[in-house]
Write an enzyme that holds these catalytic residues in place. Structure first.
Site, PDB file in Angstrom:
ATOM      1  CE1 TYR A 161      -3.630  -1.791   5.477  1.00 29.94           C
ATOM      2  CE2 TYR A 161      -3.233   0.517   4.939  1.00 29.94           C
ATOM      3  CZ  TYR A 161      -3.529  -0.774   4.543  1.00 29.94           C
ATOM      4  OH  TYR A 161      -3.718  -1.052   3.205  1.00 29.94           O
TER       5      TYR A 161
ATOM      6  CB  SER B 227      -0.890   0.018   1.244  1.00 33.55           C
ATOM      7  OG  SER B 227      -1.524   1.280   1.410  1.00 33.55           O
TER       8      SER B 227
END
Length: 255
Positions: free
Chosen positions: A155, A142
């Protein structure tokens, strides 16, 4: 080309979002598929749908469970044993609050899924991937692993692990037939985000309204393109954002 002429593709987290769209993309092109996820009803429905296009094997699997992952890898049906494309898609984000307001259990779940789950699946499949003349590992990282932002904390850190793990694997297998890619999407609209916002549809809608965000089918097309590159080409990493998203200036907080 028939399904029997295409290499076998294994996709984790295939019941929604990027994984679901990727399964459909490869099925349309006749690639035999191994699909995993935690929701059996969705896996059954998807398998039934795609079986009209290609050979499909599915397995209910929690990637966080190392023993279950090992057993799964060791007991694939003969038709599906020679996995040549691994799409490590299973992952999640939980919460978008600042670190002091985050739940420790959410942090553990993200680490267990995004880091431990990725490691479990990859380690279990490496022997068969190495045995192929050419194979491809595509890990879903990501932009959160590249660029910090408020509320990303664990995250973003877990996705930074995915990117660095991909580079390290690439180093280990340089000169072999094993290719490794870190795919790093930006603002993407899928069920993934609803999970992050604990099912808050209004919050979801407010973030994505007017953004023309990345869709699962966009990422599926990119994953397919990576896998289809000639065997001597490795896409090391690929960061993708919608045109509505870009970098901004560094935050300055006056004391």
């Amino acid at each position: 080309m028939t399904a029997h002429q295409h290499p076998v593709v294994l996709i984790t987290g295939a019941t929604s979002g990027f994984g679901l769209a990727t399964a459909k993309k490869f099925a349309e092109q006749g690639y035999p598929l191994i699909l995993t996820g935690r929701r059996e009803e969705r896996l059954q429905a998807l398998s039934s749908e795609l079986s009209a296009l290609t050979d499909v094997h599915y397995s209910v699997l929690d990637v966080r469970d190392s023993e279950a992952v090992t057993a799964f890898a060791n007991n694939l049906p003969e038709r599906f044993k020679q996995v040549a494309i691994l799409v490590n898609n299973a992952g999640l984000a939980l919460g978008a609050e600042s670190a002091d307001k985050a739940k420790l259990s959410d942090w553990h779940t993200m680490i267990d899924t995004n880091v431990t789950g990725l490691v479990n699946v990859t380690h279990s499949l490496l022997p068969v991937l190495k045995a192929q003349q050419s194979s491809t590992i595509i890990n879903l990282a990501s932009i959160a692993g590249n660029w910090p932002y408020p509320g990303s904390h664990v995250y973003g850190a877990s996705k930074a692990f995915v990117a660095q793990f991909s580079r390290n694997l690439r180093s280990d297998f340089a000169g072999t037939g094993v290719r490794v890619t870190s795919l790093e999407p930006g603002l993407s609209e899928s069920e993934f985000s609803l999970v992050r916002f604990n099912g808050d549809q209004d919050k979801y809608d407010s973030i994505y309204e007017g953004t023309n965000a990345i869709q699962p089918e966009d990422i599926a097309n990119i994953i397919f393109w990576i896998a289809e590159q000639p065997a001597h080409i490795n896409i090391n990493s690929l960061e993708v954002m919608p045109t509505s998203q870009a970098w901004d200036s560094f935050k300055i907080v006056k004391q």
